[in-house]
Design a protein around this motif. Structure first.
Motif, PDB file in Angstrom:
ATOM      1  N   UNK A 138      -5.072 -77.428 100.242  1.00  0.00           N
ATOM      2  CA  UNK A 138      -6.836 -77.015 100.347  1.00  0.00           C
ATOM      3  C   UNK A 138      -7.669 -77.052 100.071  1.00  0.00           C
ATOM      4  N   UNK A 139      -7.858 -78.680  99.512  1.00  0.00           N
ATOM      5  CA  UNK A 139      -8.679 -79.464  99.142  1.00  0.00           C
ATOM      6  C   UNK A 139      -9.267 -79.901 100.485  1.00  0.00           C
ATOM      7  N   UNK A 140      -8.218 -80.143 101.777  1.00  0.00           N
ATOM      8  CA  UNK A 140      -9.347 -80.306 102.804  1.00  0.00           C
ATOM      9  C   UNK A 140     -10.126 -79.058 103.625  1.00  0.00           C
ATOM     10  N   UNK A 141     -10.288 -78.241 103.209  1.00  0.00           N
ATOM     11  CA  UNK A 141     -11.292 -77.476 103.331  1.00  0.00           C
ATOM     12  C   UNK A 141     -12.520 -77.615 102.380  1.00  0.00           C
ATOM     13  N   UNK A 142     -12.544 -78.235 101.305  1.00  0.00           N
ATOM     14  CA  UNK A 142     -13.477 -78.656 100.407  1.00  0.00           C
ATOM     15  C   UNK A 142     -13.580 -80.196  99.926  1.00  0.00           C
ATOM     16  N   UNK A 143     -13.740 -80.219 100.606  1.00  0.00           N
ATOM     17  CA  UNK A 143     -14.282 -82.222 101.468  1.00  0.00           C
ATOM     18  C   UNK A 143     -15.484 -82.375 100.735  1.00  0.00           C
ATOM     19  N   UNK A 175      -2.573 -86.408 100.228  1.00  0.00           N
ATOM     20  CA  UNK A 175      -1.792 -85.045 100.204  1.00  0.00           C
ATOM     21  C   UNK A 175      -0.171 -86.092 100.187  1.00  0.00           C
ATOM     22  N   UNK A 176      -0.108 -86.899 101.461  1.00  0.00           N
ATOM     23  CA  UNK A 176       0.718 -87.601 102.076  1.00  0.00           C
ATOM     24  C   UNK A 176       1.350 -87.935 100.804  1.00  0.00           C
ATOM     25  N   UNK A 177       0.968 -88.766 100.240  1.00  0.00           N
ATOM     26  CA  UNK A 177       1.691 -89.588  98.735  1.00  0.00           C
ATOM     27  C   UNK A 177       1.677 -89.148  97.653  1.00  0.00           C
TER      28      UNK A 177
END
Length: 55
Positions: free
Chosen positions: A22-27, A13-15
């Motif tokens: 929302x990918x953080x919720x769907x690892x 996400x940073x780069x």
């Protein structure tokens, strides 16, 4: 293992590879192949810079 997944998504996400936070919720869901390939290519460029001298 969850920390490793979170770190990878956070860096993506940073780069700017992943635009959707929302990918953080769907690892555990599979990522698109282009995301994985983009991450590998960027990691390769970081570890082996294209303009690095050989000596």
């Amino acid at each position: 293992m969850e920390q490793v997944k979170e770190e990878m998504v956070r860096r993506a996400i940073e780069i700017g590879i992943v635009k959707d936070p929302q990918w953080m919720e769907r690892l555990d869901e599979p990522v698109p192949m282009w995301v994985l390939l983009e991450m590998v290519m960027r990691l390769h460029d970081v570890l082996n810079p294209p303009h690095k001298p050989f000596d």
